[in-house]
Design a protein around this motif. Structure first.
Motif, PDB file in Angstrom:
ATOM      1  N   LEU A  25       5.848 -10.997 -22.088  1.00  0.00           N
ATOM      2  CA  LEU A  25       5.388 -12.356 -22.382  1.00  0.00           C
ATOM      3  C   LEU A  25       4.392 -12.355 -23.535  1.00  0.00           C
ATOM      4  CD1 LEU A  25       4.833 -13.918 -18.826  1.00  0.00           C
ATOM      5  CD2 LEU A  25       6.844 -14.061 -20.290  1.00  0.00           C
ATOM      6  N   GLU A  26       3.529 -11.355 -23.553  1.00  0.00           N
ATOM      7  CA  GLU A  26       2.531 -11.272 -24.613  1.00  0.00           C
ATOM      8  C   GLU A  26       3.200 -11.109 -25.972  1.00  0.00           C
ATOM      9  OE1 GLU A  26      -1.807  -9.177 -24.843  1.00  0.00           O
ATOM     10  OE2 GLU A  26      -0.103  -7.871 -24.380  1.00  0.00           O
ATOM     11  N   THR A  84       5.057 -14.406 -27.101  1.00  0.00           N
ATOM     12  CA  THR A  84       4.185 -15.531 -27.498  1.00  0.00           C
ATOM     13  C   THR A  84       3.208 -15.144 -28.611  1.00  0.00           C
ATOM     14  OG1 THR A  84       2.600 -14.945 -25.757  1.00  0.00           O
ATOM     15  CG2 THR A  84       4.288 -16.569 -25.194  1.00  0.00           C
ATOM     16  N   PHE A 120      -0.104 -14.965 -27.127  1.00  0.00           N
ATOM     17  CA  PHE A 120      -0.485 -16.330 -26.752  1.00  0.00           C
ATOM     18  C   PHE A 120      -1.254 -17.014 -27.887  1.00  0.00           C
ATOM     19  CE2 PHE A 120       0.092 -13.919 -22.864  1.00  0.00           C
ATOM     20  CZ  PHE A 120       0.978 -14.728 -22.178  1.00  0.00           C
ATOM     21  N   ASN A 170       1.644 -21.109 -31.096  1.00  0.00           N
ATOM     22  CA  ASN A 170       2.779 -21.220 -30.181  1.00  0.00           C
ATOM     23  C   ASN A 170       2.522 -22.193 -29.035  1.00  0.00           C
ATOM     24  OD1 ASN A 170       4.776 -19.533 -31.342  1.00  0.00           O
ATOM     25  ND2 ASN A 170       3.661 -17.720 -30.646  1.00  0.00           N
ATOM     26  N   TYR A 210       3.129 -22.442 -23.768  1.00  0.00           N
ATOM     27  CA  TYR A 210       3.411 -21.724 -25.006  1.00  0.00           C
ATOM     28  C   TYR A 210       4.920 -21.580 -25.215  1.00  0.00           C
ATOM     29  CZ  TYR A 210      -1.490 -20.223 -24.682  1.00  0.00           C
ATOM     30  OH  TYR A 210      -2.857 -20.197 -24.590  1.00  0.00           O
ATOM     31  N   ARG A 211       5.300 -21.522 -26.478  1.00  0.00           N
ATOM     32  CA  ARG A 211       6.680 -21.174 -26.819  1.00  0.00           C
ATOM     33  C   ARG A 211       6.793 -19.655 -26.820  1.00  0.00           C
ATOM     34  NH1 ARG A 211       6.937 -23.548 -31.108  1.00  0.00           N
ATOM     35  NH2 ARG A 211       8.323 -25.322 -30.662  1.00  0.00           N
ATOM     36  N   ALA A 212       7.807 -19.138 -26.118  1.00  0.00           N
ATOM     37  CA  ALA A 212       8.035 -17.686 -26.067  1.00  0.00           C
ATOM     38  C   ALA A 212       9.397 -17.378 -26.678  1.00  0.00           C
ATOM     39  CB  ALA A 212       7.969 -17.185 -24.624  1.00  0.00           C
ATOM     40  N   GLN A 230      14.835 -18.493 -26.098  1.00  0.00           N
ATOM     41  CA  GLN A 230      13.457 -18.955 -26.091  1.00  0.00           C
ATOM     42  C   GLN A 230      13.147 -19.574 -24.734  1.00  0.00           C
ATOM     43  OE1 GLN A 230      12.538 -21.610 -29.294  1.00  0.00           O
ATOM     44  NE2 GLN A 230      12.835 -20.063 -30.882  1.00  0.00           N
ATOM     45  N   LYS A 237       0.597 -21.154 -18.669  1.00  0.00           N
ATOM     46  CA  LYS A 237      -0.425 -20.188 -18.271  1.00  0.00           C
ATOM     47  C   LYS A 237      -1.478 -20.854 -17.403  1.00  0.00           C
ATOM     48  CE  LYS A 237      -3.836 -16.979 -20.227  1.00  0.00           C
ATOM     49  NZ  LYS A 237      -4.466 -16.481 -21.484  1.00  0.00           N
TER      50      LYS A 237
END
Length: 441
Positions: free
Chosen positions: A144-145, A148, A151, A155, A166-168, A175, A180
């Motif tokens: 995830l980190e 994004t 973070f 994003n 956030y957009r990942a 996507q 969070k």
């Protein structure tokens, strides 16, 4: 265990006894000489004459027989010991396999039910998750980190309550949206995983998975390209992307989601936090309901339930008595419908310390047909059939009635709105191509 395995040592033992050759014993008569031999023959003849029915008595050599028995016992004991060790090995390995399978099944069940969420994070496997439509994946925090960009603020695509979304970007083809939160909202976190892992509906956002990392909690949803209805109506575009028919289609989509929760879930579900920020829009402006952290079973009036909700959408009976029913969602839906009509927020700040609710402001004008067009969002004013406008306004008025019993069921609301939405957008209204194209501009 097969029977022939148990009888194998016995068969071997028997075969050993009967197949063993008799040792060569010297003949008694051959070892005697001369007169002794003749006297013995004479004695034997006399004995036979006196006892003609008596046969010769065999000579048993106990020492050799005991040796054969001892060897057979050793062989059988060795075989039995080997079989026991082999079966023990098989049983231990099978027990370990069943224990591992049981642990994996339990973890999957807990993830699906949201009852007890483990803190163990595993690598995300999209193809495996896609095959299991009834379960959600557990994402690795590092994944995830990376998706994004640690973070990054760039994003951030929205905000849900006090939680950022956030957009990942996992790869060029996939996507997702990552919400969070922290451990302070553990109950809401588990509640959302619980409901969304079981609910499957075209107008309810899909939960792809979750992640627990230290004090942080992450929920991963399907990506909704056009953000929230709140952003579309009250953001920089001020509703310019939403024409009359698209707004009605959004209202119908939300009503369909609520009908599913109220009428088709067992037990029925009250969302409890219907608002424009929880209505998400995909790239085609199809609406999906999100954020089930406050959802409860319909009819619950437990004193331990925390008073929750968003000011402007909460019905009067909930504020005064804490009463929650499906009619609570209907009231909030009515407020969203007013937002779609007027383009105004649910709560407007009037003076420094004073606020006015949209319901209070709109109600006197909704029932006056001469004033109704003037309160519409300028982006849709004069773009609809007035008969349709009056019908939508009447539905909104009924939904926000102070008395819950006066509010309609969400099914009745849905059936009132579907005929106003063009067939091309999922309703039953038939328009000529020219009219539809004109209203789409």
């Amino acid at each position: 265990m097969n029977l022939h395995v148990l009888f194998l040592p016995i068969v071997l033992f028997s075969a050993f006894l009967y197949a063993a050759p008799e040792p060569a014993m010297p003949s008694i008569s051959a070892s005697l000489h001369g007169p002794q031999r003749e006297s013995i023959f004479q004695f034997s003849a006399e004995a036979e004459a006196e006892s003609p029915g008596m046969s010769e008595t065999p000579i048993v050599h106990h020492q050799n027989l005991n040796k054969r028995i001892l060897i057979a016992l050793i062989v059988c004991s060795t075989l039995l010991g080997g079989i026991f060790l082999f079966l023990s090995y098989v049983w231990i390995n099978r027990h370990k396999y069943l224990k591992r399978s049981s642990r994996k099944s339990q973890e999957n069940m807990e993830a699906a039910n949201g009852v007890s969420i483990n803190t163990v994070n595993v690598k995300f496997n999209y193809s495996r998750m896609a095959d299991k439509k009834s379960s959600v994946a557990i994402f690795d925090f590092q994944l995830l980190e990376a998706a994004t960009d640690s973070f990054s603020k760039n994003n951030i695509v929205g905000e849900s309550g006090s939680r950022l979304v956030y957009r990942a970007c996992f790869d060029e083809h996939f996507q997702a949206a990552v919400k969070k939160g922290d451990s302070d909202a553990d109950r809401e976190f588990e509640n959302e995983v619980n409901w969304l892992s079981k609910i499957r509906h075209q107008n309810i956002v899909k939960l792809l998975g979750y992640c627990i990392h230290g004090e942080s909690r992450f929920l991963v949803y399907e990506m909704m390209g056009n953000g929230s209805l709140e952003t579309q109506l009250h953001g920089p575009n001020h509703g310019s992307s939403l024409n009359w028919h698209l707004r009605l289609r959004i209202a119908v989509d939300v009503a369909r989601a609520l009908e599913y929760l109220h009428e088709h879930c067992n037990p029925p579900v009250v969302h409890r936090d219907i608002k424009s920020s929880n209505v998400l829009l995909d790239s085609n402006f199809n609406a999906k309901l999100s954020d089930f952290g406050l959802a409860i079973t319909s009819g619950m009036q437990d004193k331990n339930i925390k008073m929750s909700g968003t000011l402007g959408y909460v019905p009067p009976e909930y504020i005064s008595h804490g009463k929650l029913t499906d009619k609570s969602d209907v009231y909030a839906f009515g407020v969203v419908l007013l937002e779609l009509l007027t383009g105004r927020k649910s709560i407007e700040k009037m003076l420094s310390d004073q606020y006015q609710s949209l319901v209070t402001w709109a109600m006197p004008q909704l029932t006056d047909r001469s004033k109704l067009p003037s309160i519409l969002d300028p982006e849709i004013r004069d773009t609809m059939d007035l008969k349709h406008l009056y019908q939508v306004a009447a539905v909104a008025v009924l939904c926000v009635q102070p008395e819950p019993s006066y509010r309609p069921l969400i099914t009745d609301v849905l059936h009132s709105l579907i005929p106003l939405v063009p067939v091309e957008l999922g309703g039953s209204l038939r328009l000529t191509e020219s009219v539809f194209a004109e209203n789409s501009n």
